[in-house]
Design a protein around this motif. Structure first.
Motif, PDB file in Angstrom:
ATOM      1  N   LYS A  53       0.836  -1.213   0.000  1.00  0.00           N
ATOM      2  CA  LYS A  53       0.000   0.000   0.000  1.00  0.00           C
ATOM      3  C   LYS A  53       0.864   1.254   0.000  1.00  0.00           C
ATOM      4  N   ASP A  54       1.899   1.270   0.831  1.00  0.00           N
ATOM      5  CA  ASP A  54       2.809   2.417   0.888  1.00  0.00           C
ATOM      6  C   ASP A  54       3.514   2.625  -0.451  1.00  0.00           C
ATOM      7  N   MET A  55       3.921   1.543  -1.081  1.00  0.00           N
ATOM      8  CA  MET A  55       4.670   1.604  -2.337  1.00  0.00           C
ATOM      9  C   MET A  55       3.796   2.121  -3.474  1.00  0.00           C
ATOM     10  N   THR A  56       2.559   1.685  -3.532  1.00  0.00           N
ATOM     11  CA  THR A  56       1.710   2.018  -4.684  1.00  0.00           C
ATOM     12  C   THR A  56       0.963   3.344  -4.530  1.00  0.00           C
ATOM     13  N   ARG A  57       0.832   3.828  -3.313  1.00  0.00           N
ATOM     14  CA  ARG A  57       0.004   5.019  -3.051  1.00  0.00           C
ATOM     15  C   ARG A  57       0.459   6.246  -3.822  1.00  0.00           C
ATOM     16  N   TYR A  58       1.753   6.528  -3.853  1.00  0.00           N
ATOM     17  CA  TYR A  58       2.248   7.776  -4.433  1.00  0.00           C
ATOM     18  C   TYR A  58       3.149   7.583  -5.645  1.00  0.00           C
ATOM     19  N   ILE A  59       3.373   6.357  -6.038  1.00  0.00           N
ATOM     20  CA  ILE A  59       4.313   6.084  -7.119  1.00  0.00           C
ATOM     21  C   ILE A  59       3.554   5.856  -8.428  1.00  0.00           C
ATOM     22  N   ALA A  60       4.086   6.404  -9.499  1.00  0.00           N
ATOM     23  CA  ALA A  60       3.522   6.194 -10.829  1.00  0.00           C
ATOM     24  C   ALA A  60       3.897   4.796 -11.326  1.00  0.00           C
ATOM     25  N   PRO A  61       3.116   4.263 -12.256  1.00  0.00           N
ATOM     26  CA  PRO A  61       3.477   2.957 -12.823  1.00  0.00           C
ATOM     27  C   PRO A  61       4.895   2.992 -13.393  1.00  0.00           C
ATOM     28  N   PRO A  62       5.680   1.972 -13.127  1.00  0.00           N
ATOM     29  CA  PRO A  62       7.062   1.958 -13.610  1.00  0.00           C
ATOM     30  C   PRO A  62       7.129   1.782 -15.127  1.00  0.00           C
ATOM     31  N   VAL A  63       8.016   2.528 -15.746  1.00  0.00           N
ATOM     32  CA  VAL A  63       8.250   2.371 -17.178  1.00  0.00           C
ATOM     33  C   VAL A  63       8.898   1.004 -17.380  1.00  0.00           C
ATOM     34  N   THR A  64       8.293   0.212 -18.251  1.00  0.00           N
ATOM     35  CA  THR A  64       8.740  -1.166 -18.445  1.00  0.00           C
ATOM     36  C   THR A  64       8.670  -1.507 -19.932  1.00  0.00           C
ATOM     37  N   SER A  65       9.598  -2.344 -20.381  1.00  0.00           N
ATOM     38  CA  SER A  65       9.553  -2.797 -21.770  1.00  0.00           C
ATOM     39  C   SER A  65       9.975  -4.254 -21.863  1.00  0.00           C
ATOM     40  N   LEU A  66       9.491  -4.886 -22.934  1.00  0.00           N
ATOM     41  CA  LEU A  66       9.973  -6.220 -23.274  1.00  0.00           C
ATOM     42  C   LEU A  66      11.338  -6.011 -23.897  1.00  0.00           C
ATOM     43  N   GLN A  67      12.351  -6.644 -23.311  1.00  0.00           N
ATOM     44  CA  GLN A  67      13.723  -6.407 -23.763  1.00  0.00           C
ATOM     45  C   GLN A  67      14.178  -7.440 -24.781  1.00  0.00           C
ATOM     46  N   ARG A  68      13.926  -8.701 -24.452  1.00  0.00           N
ATOM     47  CA  ARG A  68      14.384  -9.785 -25.324  1.00  0.00           C
ATOM     48  C   ARG A  68      13.753 -11.089 -24.867  1.00  0.00           C
ATOM     49  N   LEU A  69      13.885 -12.106 -25.686  1.00  0.00           N
ATOM     50  CA  LEU A  69      13.465 -13.448 -25.313  1.00  0.00           C
ATOM     51  C   LEU A  69      14.604 -14.126 -24.556  1.00  0.00           C
ATOM     52  N   ILE A  70      14.250 -14.965 -23.616  1.00  0.00           N
ATOM     53  CA  ILE A  70      15.272 -15.736 -22.911  1.00  0.00           C
ATOM     54  C   ILE A  70      14.891 -17.212 -22.918  1.00  0.00           C
ATOM     55  N   HIS A  71      15.887 -18.030 -23.120  1.00  0.00           N
ATOM     56  CA  HIS A  71      15.721 -19.483 -23.130  1.00  0.00           C
ATOM     57  C   HIS A  71      15.884 -19.979 -21.698  1.00  0.00           C
ATOM     58  N   LEU A  72      14.889 -20.690 -21.193  1.00  0.00           N
ATOM     59  CA  LEU A  72      14.923 -21.174 -19.810  1.00  0.00           C
ATOM     60  C   LEU A  72      15.412 -22.615 -19.699  1.00  0.00           C
ATOM     61  N   GLY A  73      15.847 -23.194 -20.802  1.00  0.00           N
ATOM     62  CA  GLY A  73      16.252 -24.604 -20.792  1.00  0.00           C
ATOM     63  C   GLY A  73      15.075 -25.481 -21.146  1.00  0.00           C
ATOM     64  N   SER A  74      14.021 -25.391 -20.318  1.00  0.00           N
ATOM     65  CA  SER A  74      12.808 -26.164 -20.587  1.00  0.00           C
ATOM     66  C   SER A  74      11.628 -25.246 -20.885  1.00  0.00           C
ATOM     67  N   GLY A  75      11.933 -24.053 -21.387  1.00  0.00           N
ATOM     68  CA  GLY A  75      10.873 -23.109 -21.715  1.00  0.00           C
ATOM     69  C   GLY A  75      11.419 -21.800 -22.245  1.00  0.00           C
ATOM     70  N   VAL A  76      10.485 -20.836 -22.430  1.00  0.00           N
ATOM     71  CA  VAL A  76      10.826 -19.538 -23.007  1.00  0.00           C
ATOM     72  C   VAL A  76      10.105 -18.445 -22.223  1.00  0.00           C
ATOM     73  N   ALA A  77      10.785 -17.322 -22.056  1.00  0.00           N
ATOM     74  CA  ALA A  77      10.186 -16.180 -21.361  1.00  0.00           C
ATOM     75  C   ALA A  77      10.607 -14.901 -22.071  1.00  0.00           C
ATOM     76  N   TYR A  78       9.880 -13.834 -21.783  1.00  0.00           N
ATOM     77  CA  TYR A  78      10.247 -12.500 -22.234  1.00  0.00           C
ATOM     78  C   TYR A  78      10.896 -11.778 -21.073  1.00  0.00           C
ATOM     79  N   GLN A  79      12.136 -11.356 -21.252  1.00  0.00           N
ATOM     80  CA  GLN A  79      12.818 -10.597 -20.209  1.00  0.00           C
ATOM     81  C   GLN A  79      12.357  -9.148 -20.271  1.00  0.00           C
ATOM     82  N   LEU A  80      12.150  -8.561 -19.093  1.00  0.00           N
ATOM     83  CA  LEU A  80      11.688  -7.184 -18.995  1.00  0.00           C
ATOM     84  C   LEU A  80      12.848  -6.261 -18.646  1.00  0.00           C
ATOM     85  N   HIS A  81      12.756  -5.041 -19.133  1.00  0.00           N
ATOM     86  CA  HIS A  81      13.688  -3.992 -18.751  1.00  0.00           C
ATOM     87  C   HIS A  81      12.874  -2.945 -17.999  1.00  0.00           C
ATOM     88  N   SER A  82      13.173  -2.779 -16.719  1.00  0.00           N
ATOM     89  CA  SER A  82      12.441  -1.808 -15.911  1.00  0.00           C
ATOM     90  C   SER A  82      13.264  -1.427 -14.685  1.00  0.00           C
TER      91      SER A  82
END
Length: 171
Positions: free
Chosen positions: A60-89
Motif C-alpha cells: 500500500k505504501d509503495m503504490t500510493r504515491y508512485i507512478a506505474p514503472p516504465v517497463t519494456s519487453l527487452q528480449r526473449l530468454i531461453h529457460l532450458g525447458s521453456g521460453v520467457a520475455y525478459q523485462l527492462h524496468s
C-alpha cells in the motif's frame, strides 16, 4: 484449504492488453496440464504468511504515491525447458529492491537475489520444444513497452494461487 498458513507471492500486475497478449501465448505454449496460472511477473516467490499485515502495508505504501514503472519487453530468454520475455524496468527493479530492504530477515534465499524480471510463456517442456519456440518467437520479436498497473499478493496453494488483493499505482 486454509490460505492463512500458505506462503505469500508478490507480483507486478500487467495492464489489461499486455496481460491478454502474454496469457494467450501462455495458453498456447505452456503444457495445459501444468498451466494453472495466468501470465505473471513474480517479484517475490515466498514471503512468510505470518508477516501478511506488514507485507500488505508495504505494498500500500509503495503504490500510493508512485507512478506505474516504465517497463519494456527487452528480449526473449531461453529457460532450458521453456521460453520467457525478459523485462527492462529499472523503476520496477528499484521498487522491488526497496521492498526487499523493508522485508530484510523475511526473505528466503531465492528472494534475496536480484531477480531477472520476466514473463514465462512456456516451461516444463523438452529442450528441443523450447528451442523451437525460442526460434519461432525470435523471428517476430521487437522490443516494446509493457504496461505495469500495480502490485498484487497471492497465497501459494500448492500449485494454484489464491488472490489476496491488488493495489494499483496511483502516483
Amino acid at each position: 484449504m486454509i490460505a492463512e498458513n500458505k506462503p505469500v507471492i508478490m507480483t507486478a500486475e500487467m495492464g489489461k492488453q499486455d496481460l491478454a497478449w502474454a496469457d494467450a501465448l501462455r495458453r498456447k505454449y505452456y503444457p495445459a496440464e501444468r498451466n494453472v496460472l495466468p501470465a505473471h511477473i513474480t517479484l517475490f516467490h515466498h514471503l512468510p504468511p505470518q508477516a501478511l499485515d506488514e507485507i500488505k502495508q508495504a505494498v500500500k505504501d509503495m503504490t500510493r504515491y508512485i507512478a506505474p514503472p516504465v517497463t519494456s519487453l527487452q528480449r526473449l530468454i531461453h529457460l532450458g525447458s521453456g521460453v520467457a520475455y525478459q523485462l527492462h524496468s529499472p523503476d520496477l527493479l528499484a521498487m522491488r529492491m526497496e521492498l526487499a530492504d523493508r522485508f530484510h530477515g523475511l526473505l528466503v534465499a531465492q528472494d534475496q537475489q536480484t531477480p531477472r524480471l520476466h514473463v514465462t510463456v512456456q516451461n516444463k517442456v523438452s529442450a528441443k520444444e523450447a528451442k523451437a519456440l525460442m526460434t519461432k518467437l525470435s523471428l517476430e520479436f521487437e522490443p516494446r513497452p509493457l504496461q505495469i498497473k500495480g502490485l498484487a499478493l497471492h497465497h501459494y496453494m500448492d500449485g494454484p494461487w489464491q488472490s489476496i488483493g491488488e493495489w494499483p499505482f496511483r502516483g
